[in-house]
Design an enzyme around this catalytic site. Sequence first.
Site, PDB file in Angstrom:
ATOM      1  N   ASP A   1     -12.014   2.387   4.538  1.00 23.00           N
ATOM      2  CA  ASP A   1     -10.798   2.093   3.769  1.00 23.00           C
ATOM      3  C   ASP A   1     -10.898   0.678   3.214  1.00 23.00           C
ATOM      4  O   ASP A   1     -10.802  -0.294   3.963  1.00 23.00           O
ATOM      5  CB  ASP A   1      -9.583   2.240   4.686  1.00 23.00           C
ATOM      6  CG  ASP A   1      -8.259   1.971   3.981  1.00 23.00           C
ATOM      7  OD1 ASP A   1      -8.262   1.605   2.790  1.00 23.00           O
ATOM      8  OD2 ASP A   1      -7.215   2.139   4.644  1.00 23.00           O
TER       9      ASP A   1
ATOM     10  N   SER B   1      -0.319   4.152   5.685  1.00 21.87           N
ATOM     11  CA  SER B   1      -0.241   3.343   4.476  1.00 21.87           C
ATOM     12  C   SER B   1       1.156   2.740   4.325  1.00 21.87           C
ATOM     13  O   SER B   1       1.659   2.082   5.227  1.00 21.87           O
ATOM     14  CB  SER B   1      -0.630   4.215   3.279  1.00 21.87           C
ATOM     15  OG  SER B   1      -0.778   3.443   2.127  1.00 21.87           O
TER      16      SER B   1
ATOM     17  N   HIS C   1      -9.231   5.249   2.243  1.00 22.10           N
ATOM     18  CA  HIS C   1      -7.819   5.086   2.602  1.00 22.10           C
ATOM     19  C   HIS C   1      -7.185   6.435   2.966  1.00 22.10           C
ATOM     20  O   HIS C   1      -6.352   6.520   3.859  1.00 22.10           O
ATOM     21  CB  HIS C   1      -7.084   4.437   1.429  1.00 22.10           C
ATOM     22  CG  HIS C   1      -5.658   4.107   1.725  1.00 22.10           C
ATOM     23  ND1 HIS C   1      -5.296   3.279   2.759  1.00 22.10           N
ATOM     24  CD2 HIS C   1      -4.496   4.489   1.126  1.00 22.10           C
ATOM     25  CE1 HIS C   1      -3.972   3.171   2.783  1.00 22.10           C
ATOM     26  NE2 HIS C   1      -3.479   3.899   1.810  1.00 22.10           N
ATOM     27  N   ASP C   2      -7.586   7.470   2.265  1.00 18.42           N
ATOM     28  CA  ASP C   2      -7.027   8.803   2.496  1.00 18.42           C
ATOM     29  C   ASP C   2      -7.422   9.408   3.848  1.00 18.42           C
ATOM     30  O   ASP C   2      -6.942  10.492   4.190  1.00 18.42           O
ATOM     31  CB  ASP C   2      -7.464   9.771   1.385  1.00 18.42           C
ATOM     32  CG  ASP C   2      -6.470   9.804   0.235  1.00 18.42           C
ATOM     33  OD1 ASP C   2      -5.375   9.225   0.384  1.00 18.42           O
ATOM     34  OD2 ASP C   2      -6.782  10.403  -0.807  1.00 18.42           O
TER      35      ASP C   2
ATOM     36  N   ARG D   1      -1.829   6.921 -11.766  1.00 18.90           N
ATOM     37  CA  ARG D   1      -2.329   7.783 -10.695  1.00 18.90           C
ATOM     38  C   ARG D   1      -3.854   7.725 -10.588  1.00 18.90           C
ATOM     39  O   ARG D   1      -4.419   7.767  -9.503  1.00 18.90           O
ATOM     40  CB  ARG D   1      -1.876   9.228 -10.970  1.00 18.90           C
ATOM     41  CG  ARG D   1      -2.266  10.213  -9.889  1.00 18.90           C
ATOM     42  CD  ARG D   1      -1.681   9.834  -8.560  1.00 18.90           C
ATOM     43  NE  ARG D   1      -1.860  10.883  -7.564  1.00 18.90           N
ATOM     44  CZ  ARG D   1      -1.607  10.710  -6.279  1.00 18.90           C
ATOM     45  NH1 ARG D   1      -1.175   9.549  -5.834  1.00 18.90           N
ATOM     46  NH2 ARG D   1      -1.776  11.700  -5.435  1.00 18.90           N
TER      47      ARG D   1
END
Lengths: 192, 373
Positions: B317, B152, B350-351, B222
Amino acid sequence: MTRPDLETIAQWVAPGARVLDLGCGDGSLLKHLWERNQAHGYGVEIDDAEVLASLRNDVNVLQLDLESGLALFQDGSFDYVILSETLQTIHRIEFLTREMLRVGKEAIVSFPNFGHWQARLQVLAGRMPVSEELPHQWYNTPNVHLCTLADFEDLCAQLGATIRERAVLHGGRPVRLLPNLLGSIAVYRVTA
Amino acid sequence: MAGSVGIVEAKRAAFEEPFRFRSGAEIPRFELTYETYGTLNAARSNAVLVCHALNASHHVAGTYAANPEDVGWWDNLVGPGKPLDTNRFFVIGNNYIGGCFGSTGPTSVNAATGKPYGADFPVVTVEDWVAAQARLADHLGIERFAAVIGGSLGAMQALQWALAHPDRVGHSLVIASTPRLSAQNIAFNEVARQAIMTDPDFHGGHYYEHGVVPRRGLRIARMIGHITYLSDDAMMEKFGRALRRAAPGFDFDIDFEIESYLRYQGDKFSTYFDANTYLRITKALDYYDPAGDFGGDLAASFARAKAAFLVVSFKSDWRFAPARSRVLVKALLDNRRIVSYLELDAPGGHDAFLLEDPRYHGALAAYFGNIEL
């Protein structure tokens, strides 16, 4: 290098050339071309296990789907674009062949010859051919577009492409007599 | 058998010369917090720099003696016998400048005022992070990294290393990233910033003096971030439409599991992360564009890179979708750089870059294994 078409391809690739190998599998052709001819380049492969095997072979590999073409590559950016034993699995063959001739100064294509006498005999006997070159059953084959030498040469003519060289093989040996009947693997060098 | 690097200790390097940011702002001195794993070889050729993304830190692998629960954020990748093998490589984790885990940042004391910088800390960029990391490399006596790796935002640093210091990077590993944000990415960042800056406890960034933290804003920032880190499928798989209570409450308390998860993540984050750092990181993301000085021509911007590249993307992602990695791969191919590219059909969103997937870790192990020292 166990597959006989790969040795033919290696003989055709000039030393130091830039090569794009489409459907590169575990990257053994590229590795061989580097060790034999100091030819270098990239492999394109979609299968996870083959991509990993290519990385292990220290080959530059790009995980892409050939069916979406070669948009990542510039016109004439390779001396050779190779499609070995992969043509028969491609859906959009005309499109990909044009893309190969756009990106490469030459295209090298190898495929199993569906016109080989054993295949013809099996069809005559009422069965889909199964052989060393075509090991799958009709219901589980990845092959979608099988062709003969004559068929492929027609396609080249239709696309306005010039065949520069042809090698026809059976059992690892060159076939000169009645190639479309006695050859089980064909290798072509084609330019736009 | 792969193992842990074990007990580790954070270290600090102090740089007593002014640091000039890309914005033109300057600070008189700075410190970076870092950790190292493995041993630097005699030729000093086996160093690998690990760059972190938004909320992680220098604590990449291992645990702390005082806090065995605090396992490094990329511990599944870094360690003896692991893909980034500390038996072979000397691995360095660092907290970037402007961060809030020990390196000089908005919470640090400004010597000129005797108070924390707060809002007065300069806006940081990816270029600034790499410039500061280069000072750390000098400090550690590392002329050239065998590799720089990140996921990222961390991957943007790996890219920037190859551009800013072409002779100091052997391999650049760019995972789940993009060479530049899209308008949608920037939009999400702006919502996060607005959440923080409109919190009544923000006080224009000088909240330390008021003894408060813009916790509500951080929490929402967050929560938004978390939505973009997970794929729709992964979220559905993990939480579905499951309820937290026996029946719908017909009120605005927590009904669904996903609400509970987001609130929990938001609450946790707001207790340890600095809002001023968060604002600056999102700006660093927004500003990064190597093609900026090249009329938008990404290929032209990569002409100076000399490293070999491994680019990895994940199909699930949607924050930095594979198409964004392919743009980078094309820019590298146009420059005839050495590059391999993986586009993995992994479900994590994405993680996924933080998760252990045998294809992904197998590829990294193979790649690192072929790096000559």
